[in-house]
Write an enzyme that holds these catalytic residues in place. Sequence first.
Site, PDB file in Angstrom:
ATOM      1  N   ASP A 124      44.946  16.435  -1.171  1.00  0.00           N
ATOM      2  CA  ASP A 124      43.468  16.654  -0.401  1.00  0.00           C
ATOM      3  C   ASP A 124      42.219  16.654  -1.083  1.00  0.00           C
ATOM      4  O   ASP A 124      41.368  16.331  -0.210  1.00  0.00           O
ATOM      5  CB  ASP A 124      43.867  18.205   0.020  1.00  0.00           C
ATOM      6  CG  ASP A 124      44.650  18.738   1.138  1.00  0.00           C
ATOM      7  OD1 ASP A 124      45.935  17.434   0.994  1.00  0.00           O
ATOM      8  OD2 ASP A 124      45.544  19.822   1.463  1.00  0.00           O
ATOM      9  N   GLN A 128      30.602  21.035  -6.298  1.00  0.00           N
ATOM     10  CA  GLN A 128      30.175  20.016  -6.950  1.00  0.00           C
ATOM     11  C   GLN A 128      28.432  21.438  -7.246  1.00  0.00           C
ATOM     12  O   GLN A 128      28.152  21.464  -6.295  1.00  0.00           O
ATOM     13  CB  GLN A 128      29.217  19.490  -6.580  1.00  0.00           C
ATOM     14  CG  GLN A 128      27.966  18.232  -7.036  1.00  0.00           C
ATOM     15  CD  GLN A 128      27.624  17.336  -5.813  1.00  0.00           C
ATOM     16  OE1 GLN A 128      28.130  16.954  -4.853  1.00  0.00           O
ATOM     17  NE2 GLN A 128      26.296  16.964  -6.737  1.00  0.00           N
TER      18      GLN A 128
END
Lengths: 291, 291, 291, 291
Positions: free
Chosen positions: B73, B246
């Site tokens: 995934d 991130q």
Amino acid sequence: MSSKFRHVALIGKYQAQGSRSALEDIARFLIEQGCDIALEKDTAQNTGITAHSILDVAQIGKQCDLGLVVGGDGTMLGIGRQLAQFGVPLVGINQGRLGFITDIAFDDYQTTLTPMLHGNYQEDPRWMMQAEVVRGGQSVFHATAMNDVVVNRGASAGMVELRVEIDGRFVANQRADGLIIASPTGSTAYALSAGGPLIHPSIGGWVLAPIAPHTLSNRPIVLSDKGEIAIEIVAGRDPSVNFDMQTFASLRHGDRIIVRRSAHQVRFLHPVGWSYFDTLRKKLHWNEGVA
Amino acid sequence: MSSKFRHVALIGKYQAQGSRSALEDIARFLIEQGCDIALEKDTAQNTGITAHSILDVAQIGKQCDLGLVVGGDGTMLGIGRQLAQFGVPLVGINQGRLGFITDIAFDDYQTTLTPMLHGNYQEDPRWMMQAEVVRGGQSVFHATAMNDVVVNRGASAGMVELRVEIDGRFVANQRADGLIIASPTGSTAYALSAGGPLIHPSIGGWVLAPIAPHTLSNRPIVLSDKGEIAIEIVAGRDPSVNFDMQTFASLRHGDRIIVRRSAHQVRFLHPVGWSYFDTLRKKLHWNEGVA
Amino acid sequence: MSSKFRHVALIGKYQAQGSRSALEDIARFLIEQGCDIALEKDTAQNTGITAHSILDVAQIGKQCDLGLVVGGDGTMLGIGRQLAQFGVPLVGINQGRLGFITDIAFDDYQTTLTPMLHGNYQEDPRWMMQAEVVRGGQSVFHATAMNDVVVNRGASAGMVELRVEIDGRFVANQRADGLIIASPTGSTAYALSAGGPLIHPSIGGWVLAPIAPHTLSNRPIVLSDKGEIAIEIVAGRDPSVNFDMQTFASLRHGDRIIVRRSAHQVRFLHPVGWSYFDTLRKKLHWNEGVA
Amino acid sequence: MSSKFRHVALIGKYQAQGSRSALEDIARFLIEQGCDIALEKDTAQNTGITAHSILDVAQIGKQCDLGLVVGGDGTMLGIGRQLAQFGVPLVGINQGRLGFITDIAFDDYQTTLTPMLHGNYQEDPRWMMQAEVVRGGQSVFHATAMNDVVVNRGASAGMVELRVEIDGRFVANQRADGLIIASPTGSTAYALSAGGPLIHPSIGGWVLAPIAPHTLSNRPIVLSDKGEIAIEIVAGRDPSVNFDMQTFASLRHGDRIIVRRSAHQVRFLHPVGWSYFDTLRKKLHWNEGVA
């Protein structure tokens, strides 16, 4: 200038202390604003007010262009469920602690209602659930719900086992005390106690929240209100189902509870500046912090 | 009959054991099906396969009409985020334990892919979040997220206090370890650990799930994805924000994280008969009972 | 009749508005009751009161037979941790919102303290946690905690993986944001936000509450305080550990955090009739209903 | 060398497939080990085994020095409740999926039982709850529970309101679907589904876990088992109370359910090396990670 709403129905079921004088007070105010007044039948009966024309709910639906409810969220939801098919909007005046949808304090009602009657309001539409019980392919019960449809185990009878499908697709077999299918409106009620999320009224979905599920990963799930949800009774003694507290008790194994979005929305009106989140913070005692 | 998809990009970032031979195997199969093959640049570099044309992600976006991802995934979400703006659909083949979106087992891929290449598939579009950090009215960082945007407290630094607004309206001031804004795709990831609900991909909304909130009634809330969510850093030492892992670390008090729905959807393709709920049951180890 | 407590230390670290005059007021009252007064060193420094003998915490521990804390729960816990080894009991006077353990309102202190000074009080002893960090067999840090020991992931760094043992027996490998080991005293603090239960102070146990655990069945667990709990850092970037907010940041993989019951109890004194449950209801805003 | 236990009762209520031959097999083995064998009365009746002396539970309590249960946790809890007052220890052999307390697989029983019969075992004592229903000062029902005492609302009848006291002190007024008072043994059963913590058997306490509480801060609370817990029915239609699934249905407003620690412990025996935590990890499907 006269009211945008010409024919206003006054609704206030409960014989609460001061209810009669509050209704008379509001009636006088509405007449001054140029409205025609009708009194809902049970309200008239319970309060003994006879000064106005008396209508039952169906007549209100056909003849009135506004319903003014004096009471709490329960009264508002009850009348909303009945008036939704007629598209009559509702305003709620609360003599006690403000509710999620009855947000106008009786003490302020004149100041708050005046601009609303002249067309300055926010509309807050809410979808209802259309539900039925199907047995052997036949519909044996149907009802409408604004808050939730709740499948329950019997009183002292272990768990119930339920098979959940959506649009014919198998979702899960759940063993639990019960299962709540709640609308965004109902997400602040019983479903919240069972661990469900809050759902903003703009979301087109229902939450399925299991009550004390046997499998810990059986978490609440938010599903689209465009689909058809089916709950089949697989096992468990004396299960029952509630539609906004209206009960169908004699469920059998194999019975299917079908839930769809109703064709109708309830139309709540709020004063301009009303905020769903302000209500949420107040009702849930969130700390409003430094703002 | 030839494939509906003419130009297929092969993507499989990780240098997993057997990854090279799997990719070569799939490439051969696709060529037999009449497809032109390109290899994503990093994939080519990591595996050392040189037999095909090599394209970077932007070139894939412009030239290919299908992306075939070999991985889990995480790989799928990473490439999906980059290809969404080009509208290139993605199929996921998984050599290990099947994921939520990488649902084709490597062992079965030929049988499963053949009908899909000929146009028999289900499309499963997912909205992304477009997020930015605004400081003093200036955008200082922006990113796209498929799973979640997470505002965190510093490592060993008490709680963070966050002011949440939606479309300029005050929602809440929250004191917590952090706040997760998750898409339906992300609702099965971190938000679930923090107590959030599962959200079906057809729901046009995000869930805001606080992490270890100071106020017990600060429950997860599902909000429309049509609105603009703003999270302002009110207090707390060394807060940071993650966009799908991130990180933007140097947040200051007064910074605002703005989250909107992206203009683009990621397009996942599944074999006909694929079911979101089958995956859910398998991944969450739900007992499928007597069905 | 004179006070049962002859030598009373006054402690009130923070330079809160009105703190000085409150302390002077209390000092006068205690002298009238026949007590000798000492002022804790930092308290003297921060308030500028010089009228009494000044003692540091160790001297208070050896010379005084009562500590009178003016402040909130944080101040009380801080001084309690230091005085526990000396067995000096503590009374808390609170100028603001009453706390879980600082339960005497400044406005009432004379009425409340008078019988307590004459020996009419309830003792409320609380066990502390003795914790250390062991690296390669060597103890590299140790600390005492009254509320909790918390192992944290790094700020923006995915999950931490922890191996939990008790008395050398493997309990679980947990992947989570962190793990809280809380005493009954700490069970109303951070552990509660993470989903832990309330634990009555009479329970000889700690609760281990994972923060946002990856595995949904990783539920809080109550363990005996007679055992030795070991938490080993298995994986995760930049983990740290807090002991009542005192931080040891530079944890490495393989480090073990060891938690045992301290040899000492903190002795809180409350007025006769004080009830843990009254405090709980008030602090958690429980509806006390029709009782 | 002969068995430490001379007179062993074989108990295995259910007429499960293969139950008879399993019991006969175990009987043979025990006789070889030098034990005298008795068969519990219902077990004899259900299986048709007549080769041994037949005793009812009270006779087993007086005459036997070990009970060997063939079945699951439910059978074990049922017989444990009855034998506790006699102090007869119990061993559980499970033909299916191992339970929390029936931890010996039938396939291994000879290897596992041999050292146990010679005295090499771990004792795992569990306290029981002694409960009664008091109406107008009179005890109208009493029962013993190993897992939990559960006060329930009526089947389709809104919430129940309960007043909780401990040792005569007011704890809380709770509005909920019900309230679970669970022992450490019961903490892995119904209470876990309702959000309660796991409680190690060495903890001298019960957990009070409300079911779907109206007030979100009404969290599970762990209380000492030395106190007397009283639950008074304040409001709600058709409430009932279960003691380990044994139901007293006709509760009235004002009735008080009193829960105390029983004078007796159930004595479970496990093989040396048995670990509560190993069982927990297996039953709750915790990921055992890299250990």
